[in-house]
Write an enzyme that holds these catalytic residues in place. Sequence first.
Site, mmCIF file in Angstrom:
data_model
loop_
_atom_site.group_PDB
_atom_site.id
_atom_site.type_symbol
_atom_site.label_atom_id
_atom_site.label_comp_id
_atom_site.label_asym_id
_atom_site.label_seq_id
_atom_site.Cartn_x
_atom_site.Cartn_y
_atom_site.Cartn_z
ATOM 1 N N TYR A 5 -2.482 -9.224 52.114
ATOM 2 C CA TYR A 5 -2.434 -9.686 53.733
ATOM 3 C C TYR A 5 -3.198 -10.065 54.247
ATOM 4 C CZ TYR A 5 -3.258 -7.285 58.194
ATOM 5 O OH TYR A 5 -3.473 -6.865 59.528
ATOM 6 N N LYS B 66 -2.244 2.491 59.264
ATOM 7 C CA LYS B 66 -0.731 2.458 58.696
ATOM 8 C C LYS B 66 -0.598 3.647 58.557
ATOM 9 C CE LYS B 66 -1.476 -1.217 59.447
ATOM 10 N NZ LYS B 66 -2.003 -2.553 58.540
ATOM 11 N N ARG C 78 -23.756 5.975 63.370
ATOM 12 C CA ARG C 78 -23.370 5.013 63.142
ATOM 13 C C ARG C 78 -23.469 5.084 61.357
ATOM 14 N NH1 ARG C 78 -26.755 0.709 62.193
ATOM 15 N NH2 ARG C 78 -27.625 1.102 63.609
ATOM 16 N N ASP D 50 -6.519 -2.639 47.456
ATOM 17 C CA ASP D 50 -5.478 -1.728 48.862
ATOM 18 C C ASP D 50 -4.438 -1.239 48.455
ATOM 19 O OD1 ASP D 50 -4.404 -1.862 50.860
ATOM 20 O OD2 ASP D 50 -5.119 -4.366 51.573
HETATM 21 C C1 PLP Z 1 -2.937 -3.241 58.907
HETATM 22 C C2 PLP Z 1 -3.395 -4.267 56.383
HETATM 23 C C3 PLP Z 1 -5.086 -4.267 56.934
HETATM 24 C C4 PLP Z 1 -5.399 -4.255 58.386
HETATM 25 O O1 PLP Z 1 -5.975 -3.186 58.694
HETATM 26 P P1 PLP Z 1 -6.210 -2.686 60.178
HETATM 27 O O2 PLP Z 1 -6.382 -1.689 60.474
HETATM 28 O O3 PLP Z 1 -5.218 -3.849 61.314
HETATM 29 O O4 PLP Z 1 -7.718 -3.383 60.466
HETATM 30 C C5 PLP Z 1 -5.086 -4.232 55.792
HETATM 31 N N1 PLP Z 1 -4.363 -4.460 54.471
HETATM 32 C C6 PLP Z 1 -2.849 -4.116 54.343
HETATM 33 C C7 PLP Z 1 -2.221 -3.740 53.464
HETATM 34 C C8 PLP Z 1 -2.874 -3.912 55.729
HETATM 35 O O5 PLP Z 1 -1.184 -3.322 55.981
#
Ligand code: PLP
Length: 368
Positions: free
Chosen positions: A85, A181, A32, A157
């Site tokens: 998001y 992603k 962890r 982000d």
């Molecule tokens: C998908 C996404 C998230 C969240 O990510 P997860 O892996 O689904 O928790 C945060 N910010 C953006 C821009 C995203 O496309």
Amino acid sequence: MPLYQGHLFSFESADDLAAAFHGPDEAFFYARMGNPTVRSLERAVTDVEGGAGALATASGMGAVNAVLMGLLRSGDHVIAQTALYGGTYALFQDLADRWGVDVTYIAADDPAEVRDALRPTTRLLYLETIANPTTHVTDLPAFTEAVRGTGVLTVVDNTFAPLLCRPIEHGADIVVHSTTKYLSGHGDVIGGIAVFADRDVHHRVWSHAVELGSVADPFAAWMTLRGLATMPLRVERQSASALDVARRLAAHPAADRVHYPGLDDHPQCAVARRLLPDGSGGVLAFEPTGGRDAGRVFSEAVRLISLGPSLGDIASLVMHPASTSHRQMDAASLAAAGIGEGTVRLSIGLEHPDDLWADIEQALAKSA
Ligand SMILES: *Cc1c(COP(=O)(O)O)cnc(C)c1O
């Protein structure tokens, strides 16, 4: 890098084990707090983003949560862009309702919005490089400049623009990614990461993350490392194909408006040219002339492209937010979020652009 699946590491000396508790750069002792495969991913993404350290998490939301909960306390103020998001927006609402954190939302079109919103209690400025689904691009150098010298940390982000934009070079303090992603890239991982420009901030967030327990699983980290190796090729191809599709859509009578930062009529096209010189990523959106019904029919009529959430996959994906992810919202709330009733979002994968276009053309014909 091998997969170190073990969660515990043993020691000869009690003092060495005691020292391991002290931070993200110490010896491995309990997964962890750190694991060799996970740390290897953290080092790789630290390099990609040009940071001082990183924290890999169980999901993108795990990274967003670790950063926000690790750095904020009740009474603090945050300035965040409106087009966020969905999960991040829900977290900000929760922080405001239950934890007494004040949030001011800005359109993120003009850095003067930040100067107007700043308070003595402001701790964070929260932005997205490219926002979903209308591909709003934020002028990161101008926005980080607006908080320079105030002690406010800028979080970006960068999920939509890995490699294409390196927010720390533009003054950001923390970069978060959903590695679900583009970084993993093959639709088989849930993961996230936060990269820090400053070691102390990394340490503070790490301390909270080990309490939160939203750390990356070694197998997910190992899969993400494998994905990273091809990310430059994927992102280049996905950006090129997305631009190709965006141009063809813009010339098609069944598409009213196309949202893609690489197009000359994009509202932040000048910013995009500066911030994203090597390509604008694989996500675009368009407004079908037929409105809501056309958007829904299009999303069901595609054959090569799949109807489903997520983005950054090797396979192309389509979403019609008004009938799926945003179905609870009426036309007015959709409009406030910058989403039309017909808006269709595409995440372009690695298929041949001609095959993608053939699929899009036949689906447009059905939806017109
Ligand atoms: C998908 C996404 C998230 C969240 O990510 P997860 O892996 O689904 O928790 C945060 N910010 C953006 C821009 C995203 O496309």
